[in-house]
Scaffold this motif. Structure first.
Motif, PDB file in Angstrom:
ATOM      1  N   ALA A   1      -1.969 -52.356  77.639  1.00  0.00           N
ATOM      2  CA  ALA A   1      -2.701 -52.904  78.785  1.00  0.00           C
ATOM      3  C   ALA A   1      -4.209 -52.818  78.596  1.00  0.00           C
ATOM      4  CB  ALA A   1      -2.286 -52.168  80.064  1.00  0.00           C
ATOM      5  N   ASP A   2      -4.681 -51.728  77.995  1.00  0.00           N
ATOM      6  CA  ASP A   2      -6.122 -51.556  77.807  1.00  0.00           C
ATOM      7  C   ASP A   2      -6.620 -52.125  76.485  1.00  0.00           C
ATOM      8  OD1 ASP A   2      -6.476 -50.409  80.228  1.00  0.00           O
ATOM      9  OD2 ASP A   2      -6.823 -48.372  79.508  1.00  0.00           O
ATOM     10  N   THR A   3      -5.748 -52.225  75.502  1.00  0.00           N
ATOM     11  CA  THR A   3      -6.192 -52.670  74.182  1.00  0.00           C
ATOM     12  C   THR A   3      -6.021 -54.162  73.962  1.00  0.00           C
ATOM     13  OG1 THR A   3      -4.015 -52.127  73.270  1.00  0.00           O
ATOM     14  CG2 THR A   3      -5.722 -50.436  73.121  1.00  0.00           C
ATOM     15  N   GLY A   4      -5.116 -54.798  74.701  1.00  0.00           N
ATOM     16  CA  GLY A   4      -4.835 -56.210  74.465  1.00  0.00           C
ATOM     17  C   GLY A   4      -6.047 -57.104  74.627  1.00  0.00           C
ATOM     18  N   ILE A   5      -6.715 -56.993  75.770  1.00  0.00           N
ATOM     19  CA  ILE A   5      -7.876 -57.846  76.020  1.00  0.00           C
ATOM     20  C   ILE A   5      -9.013 -57.522  75.054  1.00  0.00           C
ATOM     21  CG2 ILE A   5      -8.821 -56.294  77.769  1.00  0.00           C
ATOM     22  CD1 ILE A   5      -9.834 -58.743  79.262  1.00  0.00           C
ATOM     23  N   LEU A   6      -9.111 -56.249  74.659  1.00  0.00           N
ATOM     24  CA  LEU A   6     -10.173 -55.862  73.732  1.00  0.00           C
ATOM     25  C   LEU A   6      -9.929 -56.431  72.341  1.00  0.00           C
ATOM     26  CD1 LEU A   6     -10.498 -52.154  74.870  1.00  0.00           C
ATOM     27  CD2 LEU A   6     -11.906 -54.089  75.549  1.00  0.00           C
ATOM     28  N   VAL A   7      -8.664 -56.440  71.909  1.00  0.00           N
ATOM     29  CA  VAL A   7      -8.335 -57.042  70.613  1.00  0.00           C
ATOM     30  C   VAL A   7      -8.662 -58.529  70.630  1.00  0.00           C
ATOM     31  CG1 VAL A   7      -6.426 -57.647  69.074  1.00  0.00           C
ATOM     32  CG2 VAL A   7      -6.585 -55.339  70.011  1.00  0.00           C
ATOM     33  N   THR A   8      -8.337 -59.176  71.732  1.00  0.00           N
ATOM     34  CA  THR A   8      -8.615 -60.609  71.845  1.00  0.00           C
ATOM     35  C   THR A   8     -10.114 -60.884  71.787  1.00  0.00           C
ATOM     36  OG1 THR A   8      -6.634 -60.868  73.214  1.00  0.00           O
ATOM     37  CG2 THR A   8      -8.239 -62.650  73.260  1.00  0.00           C
ATOM     38  N   ILE A   9     -10.898 -60.088  72.518  1.00  0.00           N
ATOM     39  CA  ILE A   9     -12.353 -60.280  72.525  1.00  0.00           C
ATOM     40  C   ILE A   9     -12.936 -60.006  71.140  1.00  0.00           C
ATOM     41  CG2 ILE A   9     -14.520 -59.374  73.439  1.00  0.00           C
ATOM     42  CD1 ILE A   9     -13.071 -58.888  76.083  1.00  0.00           C
ATOM     43  N   ALA A  10     -12.488 -58.901  70.512  1.00  0.00           N
ATOM     44  CA  ALA A  10     -13.020 -58.540  69.198  1.00  0.00           C
ATOM     45  C   ALA A  10     -12.701 -59.617  68.164  1.00  0.00           C
ATOM     46  CB  ALA A  10     -12.444 -57.193  68.755  1.00  0.00           C
ATOM     47  N   PHE A  11     -11.470 -60.113  68.185  1.00  0.00           N
ATOM     48  CA  PHE A  11     -11.114 -61.142  67.214  1.00  0.00           C
ATOM     49  C   PHE A  11     -11.864 -62.440  67.508  1.00  0.00           C
ATOM     50  CE2 PHE A  11      -8.539 -64.404  65.181  1.00  0.00           C
ATOM     51  CZ  PHE A  11      -8.282 -63.823  63.950  1.00  0.00           C
ATOM     52  N   GLY A  12     -12.075 -62.722  68.787  1.00  0.00           N
ATOM     53  CA  GLY A  12     -12.847 -63.909  69.135  1.00  0.00           C
ATOM     54  C   GLY A  12     -14.271 -63.834  68.609  1.00  0.00           C
ATOM     55  N   LEU A  13     -14.897 -62.661  68.746  1.00  0.00           N
ATOM     56  CA  LEU A  13     -16.244 -62.484  68.202  1.00  0.00           C
ATOM     57  C   LEU A  13     -16.249 -62.616  66.686  1.00  0.00           C
ATOM     58  CD1 LEU A  13     -17.524 -59.502  70.388  1.00  0.00           C
ATOM     59  CD2 LEU A  13     -18.205 -61.900  70.544  1.00  0.00           C
ATOM     60  N   LEU A  14     -15.194 -62.087  66.049  1.00  0.00           N
ATOM     61  CA  LEU A  14     -15.100 -62.201  64.594  1.00  0.00           C
ATOM     62  C   LEU A  14     -15.003 -63.663  64.170  1.00  0.00           C
ATOM     63  CD1 LEU A  14     -14.784 -60.871  61.810  1.00  0.00           C
ATOM     64  CD2 LEU A  14     -12.312 -60.755  62.243  1.00  0.00           C
ATOM     65  N   VAL A  15     -14.221 -64.438  64.907  1.00  0.00           N
ATOM     66  CA  VAL A  15     -14.097 -65.871  64.594  1.00  0.00           C
ATOM     67  C   VAL A  15     -15.447 -66.565  64.728  1.00  0.00           C
ATOM     68  CG1 VAL A  15     -13.092 -68.054  65.384  1.00  0.00           C
ATOM     69  CG2 VAL A  15     -11.652 -66.027  65.169  1.00  0.00           C
ATOM     70  N   VAL A  16     -16.192 -66.215  65.784  1.00  0.00           N
ATOM     71  CA  VAL A  16     -17.511 -66.827  65.989  1.00  0.00           C
ATOM     72  C   VAL A  16     -18.461 -66.456  64.852  1.00  0.00           C
ATOM     73  CG1 VAL A  16     -19.539 -66.849  67.483  1.00  0.00           C
ATOM     74  CG2 VAL A  16     -17.258 -66.964  68.489  1.00  0.00           C
ATOM     75  N   VAL A  17     -18.467 -65.163  64.483  1.00  0.00           N
ATOM     76  CA  VAL A  17     -19.362 -64.708  63.411  1.00  0.00           C
ATOM     77  C   VAL A  17     -19.015 -65.393  62.092  1.00  0.00           C
ATOM     78  CG1 VAL A  17     -20.015 -62.715  62.011  1.00  0.00           C
ATOM     79  CG2 VAL A  17     -19.880 -62.502  64.492  1.00  0.00           C
ATOM     80  N   LEU A  18     -17.721 -65.449  61.776  1.00  0.00           N
ATOM     81  CA  LEU A  18     -17.311 -66.103  60.532  1.00  0.00           C
ATOM     82  C   LEU A  18     -17.646 -67.590  60.551  1.00  0.00           C
ATOM     83  CD1 LEU A  18     -13.851 -64.403  59.853  1.00  0.00           C
ATOM     84  CD2 LEU A  18     -16.035 -63.945  58.738  1.00  0.00           C
ATOM     85  N   GLY A  19     -17.505 -68.208  61.717  1.00  0.00           N
ATOM     86  CA  GLY A  19     -17.848 -69.623  61.822  1.00  0.00           C
ATOM     87  C   GLY A  19     -19.327 -69.875  61.601  1.00  0.00           C
ATOM     88  N   VAL A  20     -20.161 -69.028  62.212  1.00  0.00           N
ATOM     89  CA  VAL A  20     -21.609 -69.167  62.015  1.00  0.00           C
ATOM     90  C   VAL A  20     -21.974 -68.903  60.558  1.00  0.00           C
ATOM     91  CG1 VAL A  20     -23.857 -68.188  62.629  1.00  0.00           C
ATOM     92  CG2 VAL A  20     -22.153 -68.604  64.403  1.00  0.00           C
ATOM     93  N   GLY A  21     -21.325 -67.890  59.955  1.00  0.00           N
ATOM     94  CA  GLY A  21     -21.587 -67.597  58.549  1.00  0.00           C
ATOM     95  C   GLY A  21     -21.205 -68.750  57.638  1.00  0.00           C
ATOM     96  N   ALA A  22     -20.072 -69.382  57.940  1.00  0.00           N
ATOM     97  CA  ALA A  22     -19.644 -70.525  57.126  1.00  0.00           C
ATOM     98  C   ALA A  22     -20.621 -71.688  57.257  1.00  0.00           C
ATOM     99  CB  ALA A  22     -18.241 -70.954  57.543  1.00  0.00           C
TER     100      ALA A  22
END
Length: 371
Positions: free
Chosen positions: A104-125
């Motif tokens: 319950a506490d980690t699910g939304i955080l995993v989603t947010i963290a992975f979303g930020l990672l996708v954004v960072v990788l996209g900007v890097g690409a």
């Protein structure tokens, strides 16, 4: 696109409300719509279903359930469900199959963290694509002044930054940034065994010993948010400290003498400043060591509390959750004590670098520049 699909898959799998539900009930599936194997809900075949729900307060209604909660296989069987109206950072109403609330506490955080990672990788690409069509030129190796009047007067190149020695201050800032990330992850993971029970009004943890073993019961979302922000700030300070070391190495006493009061050459001003710093050198080392020892004492206290609370039959996840504060404080103490360095030591080491200006490259015997 692949990253977005994985992101959507994680969001679907980890979707769920908090451990304290507002209503419990049973649902009987009426009809379902299939999505997949690749859809806006990510990878895999999933279903959005409507069902007739009988709530514990006696009300009966037909509700649409989010993707992944129910399936046609549930037809004809009452399925335990919950309703969480949401509060705090969970501002949305959650409706789903009732089960363990461990994520319950980690699910939304995993989603947010992975979303930020996708954004960072996209900007890097995108940046790498830009660099591919705009190769580096000789101008890229010229000193690039940072923003601000002070930085413009003391430009450094990327080669200067790479050659600058990594002082203990830089190492400490890097490790503190990493520690903040580790602490945020540890707080999130320690919530998993604490919440490993079905959602219910007035939820009770199956392992209350975990909360009693911790020195501070930090909210997971707050710990992750604050830890992430602090990690970024500390990493930024690392770059600032590295650039400052590069300027000392490149310009020597001339850079250190900027803004110092008094008359005389840059070397004389720096001599006076080093003498003043040397006067409190020992006191600063004692204070720094005392901070580290205090952290070790806190770690020992946390360990004693955890040892008194850990049940004899506790699984490994519960033991680790109880020892969370002990491990984090011990790591912080080791980090701090291993990177103790006074300003006097740091300046002496930087001024002794052979690549500094001529006046500084002769060394600092006894911590004083030759005048």
């Amino acid at each position: 696109m692949l990253g977005l699909l994985v992101w959507a898959t994680l969001a679907r799998i980890t979707d769920g409300g908090g451990p304290e539900a507002d209503l419990l009930g049973t649902a009987e599936v009426a009809d379902c719509t299939e999505h997949g194997p690749v859809s806006t809900y990510g990878f895999g075949t999933t279903y959005t279903c409507s069902a007739e729900v009988r709530w514990s307060d006696g009300t009966v209604e037909k509700r649409e359930f989010p993707a992944g909660q129910l399936s046609p296989a549930d037809a004809g069987t009452p399925v335990p469900v919950y309703l969480d109206l949401g509060e705090g950072y969970r501002s949305t109403t959650e409706l789903g199959r009732n089960g363990s609330a461990r994520f319950a506490d980690t699910g939304i955080l995993v989603t947010i963290a992975f979303g930020l990672l996708v954004v960072v990788l996209g900007v890097g690409a995108l940046y790498q694509t830009y660099r591919l069509f705009r190769p580096e030129t000789d101008a890229d190796e010229r000193p690039r002044p940072a923003r601000g009047r002070k930085a413009e007067q003391w430009p450094v190149t990327s080669a200067d930054l790479a050659a600058a020695p990594a002082s203990r201050l830089v190492l400490r800032l890097r490790l503190l940034s990493l520690w903040c990330v580790v602490a945020a992850v540890a707080v999130a993971l320690s919530s998993v065994p604490r919440l490993d029970a079905e959602r219910a009004p007035g939820f009770v943890s199956p392992w209350p010993q975990i909360q009693r073993a911790l020195l501070v019961d930090v909210p997971t979302f707050g710990a992750v948010l604050f830890g992430g922000i602090l990690a970024v700030l500390l990493f930024g300070l690392t770059r600032v400290a590295q650039a400052d070391a590069a300027r000392v190495r490149r310009y020597g006493a001339a850079y250190l003498a900027r803004g110092l009061p008094g008359k005389g050459s840059a070397e004389k001003k720096v001599n006076r400043r080093l003498a003043a710093i040397a006067a409190v050198h020992r006191r600063n080392r004692v204070v720094a060591a005392a901070v580290g020892l205090a952290l070790l004492a806190l770690a020992a206290w946390a360990g004693a509390r955890a040892a008194a609370e850990i049940p004899a039959d506790a699984p490994l996840a519960v033991v680790l959750a109880c020892l969370r504060d002990t491990v984090l404080l011990a790591l912080l103490a080791a980090l701090w004590l291993g990177t103790v360095e006074t300003r006097h030591q740091r300046l002496r080491a930087l001024l002794a670098e052979p690549s500094a200006t001529t006046s500084a490259s002769k060394g600092t015997e006894g911590g004083v520049l030759p005048s």
